[in-house]
Motif scaffolding. Sequence first.
Motif, PDB file in Angstrom:
ATOM      1  N   SER A 503       5.107   3.854  -9.421  1.00  0.00           N
ATOM      2  CA  SER A 503       3.953   3.309  -8.714  1.00  0.00           C
ATOM      3  C   SER A 503       4.398   2.321  -7.641  1.00  0.00           C
ATOM      4  CB  SER A 503       3.023   2.616  -9.715  1.00  0.00           C
ATOM      5  OG  SER A 503       1.947   1.994  -9.052  1.00  0.00           O
ATOM      6  N   GLY A 504       5.363   1.466  -7.990  1.00  0.00           N
ATOM      7  CA  GLY A 504       5.892   0.510  -7.019  1.00  0.00           C
ATOM      8  C   GLY A 504       6.585   1.208  -5.863  1.00  0.00           C
ATOM      9  N   ALA A 505       7.367   2.244  -6.193  1.00  0.00           N
ATOM     10  CA  ALA A 505       8.080   3.005  -5.152  1.00  0.00           C
ATOM     11  C   ALA A 505       7.078   3.689  -4.217  1.00  0.00           C
ATOM     12  CB  ALA A 505       8.991   4.043  -5.806  1.00  0.00           C
ATOM     13  N   ARG A 506       6.023   4.223  -4.777  1.00  0.00           N
ATOM     14  CA  ARG A 506       4.976   4.881  -3.977  1.00  0.00           C
ATOM     15  C   ARG A 506       4.342   3.896  -3.000  1.00  0.00           C
ATOM     16  NH1 ARG A 506      -0.258   4.809  -5.985  1.00  0.00           N
ATOM     17  NH2 ARG A 506      -1.794   6.160  -4.977  1.00  0.00           N
ATOM     18  N   GLY A 507       4.097   2.662  -3.478  1.00  0.00           N
ATOM     19  CA  GLY A 507       3.523   1.644  -2.605  1.00  0.00           C
ATOM     20  C   GLY A 507       4.450   1.274  -1.457  1.00  0.00           C
ATOM     21  N   ILE A 508       5.730   1.077  -1.759  1.00  0.00           N
ATOM     22  CA  ILE A 508       6.704   0.698  -0.724  1.00  0.00           C
ATOM     23  C   ILE A 508       6.863   1.813   0.312  1.00  0.00           C
ATOM     24  CG2 ILE A 508       9.153   0.203  -0.313  1.00  0.00           C
ATOM     25  CD1 ILE A 508       9.136  -1.177  -3.108  1.00  0.00           C
ATOM     26  N   LEU A 509       6.971   3.047  -0.171  1.00  0.00           N
ATOM     27  CA  LEU A 509       7.123   4.178   0.755  1.00  0.00           C
ATOM     28  C   LEU A 509       5.865   4.352   1.614  1.00  0.00           C
ATOM     29  CD1 LEU A 509       8.895   6.745  -1.601  1.00  0.00           C
ATOM     30  CD2 LEU A 509       9.940   5.466   0.278  1.00  0.00           C
ATOM     31  N   SER A 510       4.704   4.055   1.044  1.00  0.00           N
ATOM     32  CA  SER A 510       3.466   4.123   1.824  1.00  0.00           C
ATOM     33  C   SER A 510       3.491   3.091   2.944  1.00  0.00           C
ATOM     34  CB  SER A 510       2.246   3.872   0.916  1.00  0.00           C
ATOM     35  OG  SER A 510       2.124   4.890  -0.052  1.00  0.00           O
ATOM     36  N   LEU A 511       3.972   1.885   2.641  1.00  0.00           N
ATOM     37  CA  LEU A 511       4.076   0.846   3.663  1.00  0.00           C
ATOM     38  C   LEU A 511       5.061   1.255   4.761  1.00  0.00           C
ATOM     39  CD1 LEU A 511       3.541  -1.987   4.799  1.00  0.00           C
ATOM     40  CD2 LEU A 511       5.316  -2.859   3.265  1.00  0.00           C
ATOM     41  N   ILE A 512       6.232   1.776   4.365  1.00  0.00           N
ATOM     42  CA  ILE A 512       7.243   2.189   5.352  1.00  0.00           C
ATOM     43  C   ILE A 512       6.675   3.277   6.267  1.00  0.00           C
ATOM     44  CG2 ILE A 512       9.504   3.277   5.669  1.00  0.00           C
ATOM     45  CD1 ILE A 512      10.347   2.024   2.996  1.00  0.00           C
TER      46      ILE A 512
END
Length: 806
Positions: A503-512
């Motif tokens: 979930s955290g990785a998904r959020g970071i990749l969404s921001l990038i």
Amino acid sequence: MDDFVCNKLTEWNLSEWIQIFKDHKVDKESLYCLEDHHIAALIPIVGPQSKFKKRLKLLKEEQNTTDPETSESSVEVCPSTSKTNDKGKRKLDLKGESSQSPARKRPREDIRGKKTEEVILSDVKYIMRYVHQKLPKQDDKLNKFLKNNIEDLETDKREVVGVFGKTGAGKSSLINAVIGVKNLLPSGSISACTSVMIKVEANMRNPKYEAEIEFITKEEWKEELWTLFNFLGDNEDQEKDEDYQDSVEKLSVLYGEEWKNKSPENFMDKKYFREIPEFLDSKSKILTSDTAKELSAKFVKYTRSESKEEDAKDVKRLYWPLVKCVTVRVPNNRLLQHVTLVDLPGNGDRNKSRDTMWKKVVGSCSTVWIVAEINRAASEKESWEILEESYSLMGNGGECRQIHFICTKSDSLGRSGNQSAAGVRAQILKQNEQAKRKVRAEFSKLKDIKKQFSEECFKVFTVSSKEFMRKKCLDPDDTEIPRLQEFLQDLNNSHSETLNYVSGARGILSLIQGASSRGAADIKTAVFIELEEKLSLELDKVREPMKETVMAFKKCLSEGVEKSKSSCEKVLKSVLYPTKKGAFHMILKCLVRNGGIHKTKKGKSININMKLTSCLTDSIDEEFKKTFPNEGNSGPFNGVINTFSLDTEKMMKKECENVKLQLTFLKTEEEKMKTNLNKLIRQRKKTIYSSLTTTIEETMKPCYDRAKDIKGEGMLRNMRETIEIHVHGSKDVMFAQAKDAMMEQLRDLMLEILEKLCNTMQESIELSLKTDGVSIPDVSVELQMVKQYYNDLTKSPDDDAIICSD
């Protein structure tokens, strides 16, 4: 990395990548497990990457043809951990050392063809390491934020289960049976030392059984030697006294008979510690073995007080008086993946270091197991005293959500004459139910404990470790060991390490990806303004209940101050003038030397400071539990942290594709921030609750210092008078000071919560909607892969399924 991989890379003209493969610990087995995104992370340049993929494919085909044992179906298990696969059963059988063979590997896919959580976690970690490498070198605000957040993705929150019980109650057998490892913790033939804390957790580092011995410091042992010889010096006519016997035992197991003829200064000589140089060097000692039984034999001298003669023949000296804690690590054990079981001494320890650790561990237990033999579970004084002594540390002063009272040796009941196995089973089950009713009835009488723990928190189990292993009269389910195993598995499952990371990785990749795509400036500005307004409104919703909490605490504590002032001298007399006679001058001497606290080997501890604080803590207990509940899902401060929301999901439907990635990131950050705040509150509430006693300790310290210097005739009378005069002169001030200290810490926590809520979400809103990442890489492929994993874990479609409207 092994020679096989090195040789292959050289053979394929890819020797310049050897060091990277070495850094990532790619050996022969894991080489066959590499998937496309792993290879992309290892070899990001397209030319050599394509060459490597081709060569690896040919190697796999060749290997499958020549050696079926190493075909993909058998080698593609490398990033996994072992697990039983008996059609999903959670029960473990004690066959040999462990019910889980270290050689058995968990499959990369489950029976439905979906990847297991371990594999998903491994894959996503590879993806995020690759993304981290792709980020630009410059440390502007956005890049710094992204790199830090990727590094912070990895967390290992462990659930702690504390196991209490008197010697012989069956704690070791219970732990061995529940985790499915025979002969791990010694039991039966060797009597336990109640001073040594034993932690049992998973070995995530290697496939060995391992014990880490942590010692107290040399200075702490010197201090304890003073206490031991203090009891012996003036106490020769009190040989039946338990503190005298405890002192003799500790000195004898470590120094033999030599202690009787030497002074304490001689006992720090290096000759006594040749076998444990780590003690002198202030280091931990590590023991390893291939089997649980071998390891148990190695660490017994560090945890046990005495052995039967046949067990002791190889043990010349015992070192448990010097041990602070033993951590036993078990390989390939699914029940310990995110759970630590701690075998705890009953009521702490007179050694300050061990006692501090004991309090810390008890305060961190999410569940407590009280273990007692079934034939006297309801009436056994020691088990209930443990609960009465520790409940405030577990409840308001800790994070305990459940208390399990475990009645052991249930197979010892019900046997009479030549009954059939079925008759014995029926009799045992009937008596189990009777025992449960008696224990529940006993718990219902404990009014002070029930202020902090409801009836729903308290569960009773009747277990038989022996019957679970031999299956003679009882079915495995009858022994209730499987129920405890299921409970531990549920604790592991609730941890959700994989889901949290993905979930955290998904959020970071969404921001990038959102930052790398430009345009839609007007929509971003409008959403930014809307989110700032929403943030301000949500902060007000948090602020108001906090103000109400301050007023409620202030009222309760004011009442507690008045009660304390009127009753403190009577309370003090109950400690200074005990009804039980004999050697109290020695106990009081230890009390004043140890800041008003004295721990006996058995029975209740004596704590003047806690006695004086009792009216204050009683006044606040119910309000404290309401404000900082351990039970339920509402969360602290009447649930305002958990209900805080910027409503980004609603905005996704309204604003659609242009800012969807940014809103996905904000939703992830919001959840992460609430998790971190709840963690902060859990820790700080312990300090806030204990601040009352801490303030009283500080106020009482001057009189303890004066009293410990008193010697000669009339020592007992003079020590008592010194303490009484100090309390009489301080009572109008010290209780009010304790109240003010708690209120100050409560306000500080509230301000910090509001500050973190505001700053974290404000920064996240600005980074997602006010930043254009000119040099930020495209991560659309990686984002899509992680989204798919997220969908698999949550079993629901991602936000892509949302239908947008104009």
